[in-house]
Design a protein around this motif. Sequence first.
Motif, mmCIF file in Angstrom:
data_model
loop_
_atom_site.group_PDB
_atom_site.id
_atom_site.type_symbol
_atom_site.label_atom_id
_atom_site.label_comp_id
_atom_site.label_asym_id
_atom_site.label_seq_id
_atom_site.Cartn_x
_atom_site.Cartn_y
_atom_site.Cartn_z
ATOM 1 N N GLY A 129 0.825 -1.200 0.000
ATOM 2 C CA GLY A 129 0.000 0.000 0.000
ATOM 3 C C GLY A 129 0.859 1.249 0.000
ATOM 4 N N PRO A 130 0.279 2.372 0.355
ATOM 5 C CA PRO A 130 1.015 3.649 0.363
ATOM 6 C C PRO A 130 2.233 3.594 1.278
ATOM 7 N N GLY A 131 3.345 4.138 0.787
ATOM 8 C CA GLY A 131 4.562 4.227 1.587
ATOM 9 C C GLY A 131 5.217 2.904 1.875
ATOM 10 N N GLY A 132 4.927 1.894 1.059
ATOM 11 C CA GLY A 132 5.542 0.588 1.265
ATOM 12 C C GLY A 132 4.911 -0.230 2.369
ATOM 13 N N THR A 133 3.799 0.238 2.911
ATOM 14 C CA THR A 133 3.104 -0.536 3.939
ATOM 15 C C THR A 133 2.429 -1.749 3.304
ATOM 16 N N LEU A 134 2.082 -2.696 4.135
ATOM 17 C CA LEU A 134 1.346 -3.872 3.683
ATOM 18 C C LEU A 134 -0.106 -3.747 4.123
ATOM 19 N N VAL A 135 -1.021 -3.997 3.182
ATOM 20 C CA VAL A 135 -2.443 -3.878 3.475
ATOM 21 C C VAL A 135 -3.186 -5.097 2.936
ATOM 22 N N SER A 136 -4.337 -5.338 3.523
ATOM 23 C CA SER A 136 -5.190 -6.408 3.028
ATOM 24 C C SER A 136 -5.893 -5.943 1.763
ATOM 25 N N PRO A 137 -6.169 -6.852 0.828
ATOM 26 C CA PRO A 137 -6.929 -6.485 -0.370
ATOM 27 C C PRO A 137 -8.342 -6.041 -0.010
ATOM 28 N N GLN A 138 -9.062 -5.625 -1.013
ATOM 29 C CA GLN A 138 -10.382 -5.030 -0.814
ATOM 30 C C GLN A 138 -11.347 -5.984 -0.116
ATOM 31 N N SER A 139 -11.996 -5.481 0.909
ATOM 32 C CA SER A 139 -13.011 -6.245 1.633
ATOM 33 C C SER A 139 -13.897 -5.265 2.391
ATOM 34 N N GLN A 140 -14.940 -5.794 3.022
ATOM 35 C CA GLN A 140 -15.855 -4.968 3.799
ATOM 36 C C GLN A 140 -15.507 -5.078 5.275
ATOM 37 N N SER A 141 -15.650 -3.959 5.990
ATOM 38 C CA SER A 141 -15.503 -3.999 7.446
ATOM 39 C C SER A 141 -16.826 -4.524 7.998
ATOM 40 N N PRO A 142 -16.820 -5.739 8.584
ATOM 41 C CA PRO A 142 -18.101 -6.334 8.977
ATOM 42 C C PRO A 142 -18.914 -5.391 9.863
ATOM 43 N N GLU A 143 -20.185 -5.286 9.600
ATOM 44 C CA GLU A 143 -20.920 -5.723 8.412
ATOM 45 C C GLU A 143 -21.477 -4.495 7.706
ATOM 46 N N HIS A 144 -20.620 -3.506 7.444
ATOM 47 C CA HIS A 144 -21.129 -2.276 6.833
ATOM 48 C C HIS A 144 -19.982 -1.522 6.176
ATOM 49 N N GLY A 145 -20.353 -0.443 5.509
ATOM 50 C CA GLY A 145 -19.358 0.423 4.897
ATOM 51 C C GLY A 145 -18.925 -0.049 3.527
ATOM 52 N N PRO A 146 -17.999 0.681 2.917
ATOM 53 C CA PRO A 146 -17.552 0.347 1.561
ATOM 54 C C PRO A 146 -16.593 -0.843 1.560
ATOM 55 N N PHE A 147 -16.434 -1.461 0.404
ATOM 56 C CA PHE A 147 -15.381 -2.455 0.211
ATOM 57 C C PHE A 147 -14.104 -1.689 -0.116
ATOM 58 N N ALA A 148 -13.085 -1.879 0.698
ATOM 59 C CA ALA A 148 -11.872 -1.077 0.544
ATOM 60 C C ALA A 148 -10.660 -1.892 0.960
ATOM 61 N N GLU A 149 -9.482 -1.386 0.624
ATOM 62 C CA GLU A 149 -8.232 -2.023 1.016
ATOM 63 C C GLU A 149 -7.792 -1.520 2.384
ATOM 64 N N GLY A 150 -7.137 -2.396 3.128
ATOM 65 C CA GLY A 150 -6.543 -1.982 4.389
ATOM 66 C C GLY A 150 -7.515 -1.653 5.487
ATOM 67 N N ASN A 151 -8.686 -2.314 5.500
ATOM 68 C CA ASN A 151 -9.625 -2.081 6.601
ATOM 69 C C ASN A 151 -8.956 -2.382 7.941
ATOM 70 N N SER A 152 -9.299 -1.609 8.951
ATOM 71 C CA SER A 152 -8.727 -1.829 10.280
ATOM 72 C C SER A 152 -9.029 -3.236 10.784
ATOM 73 N N TYR A 153 -10.170 -3.776 10.412
ATOM 74 C CA TYR A 153 -10.548 -5.133 10.821
ATOM 75 C C TYR A 153 -9.450 -6.124 10.471
ATOM 76 N N GLU A 154 -9.073 -6.164 9.191
ATOM 77 C CA GLU A 154 -8.034 -7.105 8.790
ATOM 78 C C GLU A 154 -6.666 -6.700 9.339
ATOM 79 N N GLN A 155 -6.334 -5.408 9.268
ATOM 80 C CA GLN A 155 -5.004 -4.973 9.684
ATOM 81 C C GLN A 155 -4.741 -5.350 11.142
#
Length: 899
Positions: free
Chosen positions: A644-670
């Motif tokens: 991800g940005p700045g060489g960080t590692l992020v999870s691919p696109q997913s939803q933060s259970p169980e609402h919100g947009p599908f996005a990369e690097g959700n806090s849930y996965e991180q």
Amino acid sequence: MWVVAIVGPRSGSQFQIFTVMNPKTMKLSIFTSLLLALAQAVADTAPPLTPASQVLWYDAPAKNWETEALPIGNGRLGAMIFGGTQREHIQFNEDSLWRGDETDSGASQAFGDMRIEFGGGIVSSECVSGQASPAHESVAASVDGSPDTKWCLEHHNQPVVWMGHCPGGMIVSSYAFTSADDMPDRDPKSWSLEGSNDGQAWTQLDRRLNEPPFSRRKQRQEYSCANHTKLQHYRFTFLEYGSLTHFQIGEIELGKQSQTEAATYRRNLDISRAVHTVTYTAGGVAYRREYFASHPAQVMVFRFSADKPGAYTGIITLTDAHQGTLRVAGNRLTAKGNMSVGQVTPNTINLDYETQALVLNDGGTVEAKDGMIAFTKVNTLTILLDAGTDYLNRRSENWRGAHPHEAITQRLAKAAATPYDQLLAAHIQDYQSLYNRLTLNLGAAPNASWQLPTERRLTAYRGTELVAAKGSIYDGNKEDSSVKGGCDPGLEVLLFQYARYLMISCSRPGDLPATLQGLWNNSNNPPWGGDYHSDVNVQMNYWFVDAANLGECFQPLSEWLNSIIPVRRDATKKEFGTRGWMTRSCNGIFGGATYHWVPGDAAWMAQNIWDHYAFSMDRHYLETRAYPIIKELCEFWEDFLKEGPGGTLVSPQSQSPEHGPFAEGNSYEQQLIYDLFTNYIEASQALGVDPEYRKKIMSLRGRLLGPQIGKWGQLQEWAADLDDPKEEHRHLSHMIAVHPGRQISPLTTPELAEAAKVSMNARGDSSTGWSRAWKSCIWARLYDGNRAYKILSGMLKSQITPNLFDTHPPFQIDGNFGYAAGVCEMLLQSHAGEIAILPALPKAWPTGKVTGLCARGGFIVDIQWKDGKVTSYRIASATAKAVKVRVNGEVKTEQSKTL
């Protein structure tokens, strides 16, 4: 001559009367000895008194399965008990009866119902006029004893004819209807009642024309008729309806079915002994029932006794929930079948199943008759019930083992050969070996609320009367902040210990783990499939287990997870082309999963897997279960993470259970990946294995995108600053780093902890049952005991039903278990490398005592406190070792005591 009466200690228990000579003519020592001997004689036959914080009791039978019936269970087998006096209804389950396969999560299934009609009664009913009903509103619903179900059909402008059969025969001089839940114009207006002994020649017993309408829904109305003849068949012909299309009725009862005839009624669940009792008097006879689900015997036991011989006459029927074959022979009822019956779609895993009920009697007679067991003038009746399937938790065997018939037959034979008192004693000893490990006292209530039946005690706590209309306290997720409930620490303890009772009752070694409803389910289409929801719910079920000294009850979760990983591994490779595995949010016992792919869910379940080791320090478990699961998930994320940005590692696109947009690097996965990697590093160090891979995981963990603070000071739920300060969603997926994780703490990351408080304040304190429970855990980790208590107290006022089940709504057991987790976190924390004693004690519990709490590192902790300060504590472990302790604001290192 004097008469001395000694009364048993339980309401409704038998008493004995003894006569003695006038004590004036006896020596005092002799008289005293006699009284002591008489008292001991009664004490030996009566169970001991149980504190009010360990008893649920009611002064009327249950009418509603979800909110009033009471649960028993032995881990594998469970039942919900209604406790009716004329009709007992026992709805039962076995944990492996499931529909689903390796693709579809499917659903847990109801097993069946056993009904005992005292004095005879309706065994079966049918609609002989031929109109069809929906499956969930069939004619059977008219005699199921529940006003919450109904018989409903399109009448097609023809009379609707109901026929009920009672092979034992009964004299009907009264009957009752209960109106259904909606559409008053569908209620009966005109009808006739007829009776027959051969089903051919009918005698009219009553006729009603243009009866006044029911004044409300679910109203019971009794009618009388002139009849003195015992008849075996009765039929109602409903002639007129207000509705142009439909007819409906909630319940049809023949004979005196109301509970008003029974006096001194008490329905009691003693969770310190795991024994359900019903006591009442009727017709000058004192009746007593004892029900329990024995783990040692692996059967459920239902015992009926009375203080007069020959008091029991009636019939026992068994109903299978899946159109199985029913056979009655001698003193045994058997139902068996295969789950392929009634399948709408092809299913590759159709389990065989079987139920057996064995009826034992003292005195009188028992015989098979017309598809039922009839018992006549028996002194004592004991019913042993067992059920099972051919499920086997091995994919290599296609999930199928031996047919359950032989095992069930052998278990029942062994139980039948064991005296009842021995069955009961073995059950209590086994149960208490787990339950008695932890005691809790949070202080006495300043009023007599503990003397009230449990539902009234709950009402007193709320400070308001319960209402049943829509919009009631059970239908919404907000409590009225103006309502000030009464103080009742004993009720708060009861709900905590009830969670421990439920866990022991639905999750024992060798069985399947607790589902969304634990073990108890009365539907073949339960809410959310009654499955294993992996985006918080199944994890929450097991948060408290080790802390509350029930470590053995954790084993079903690790064994189930281990069994389904091969299925999930294949599905993950097919979908994503990675090593390792992930799952979707809805999961079944065969590894099938449905709904969204949720990448973080598997890592979250692995957090439970690690935590069990952290508490138990069981090296064999770490080697054979925890470490392989955690390492394989690390391999998945090694393949799946992206830059991800700045060489960080992020999870691919997913939803933060169980609402919100599908996005990369959700806090849930991180946050879950961080936790997974941390646990792997510690696990590999503990085992002394894989040092090179450990270094790789340490490097990956160092590159993870960490928690972020947003523009309004909040802990961000997404990598981008998208949080809405007005959002009050029930899921708290960006709080995992606070609880149940250990990445954020007021002690080590104070800025992030403050941001977490900002987010939690925005989410508010009201929500569904399980969400409130999680909020209490989070606030406890943030050292705000008063806030945690406010939320738990609000949960009791808004989300707990009269039988103390948590409601989402509807019933979800994760709230019960989450409540217990919240209490544990308030009293003891051990996730941050130290044992924190009373880290979040609320002002509501100024004085108290707890024994048997567990801390990570293999410690058992006892605490006593007064005026909010610890006055004494004891930390013990299998071997004495150094431990860091935080107590009364002081941090010190000391040696633990030896267990």
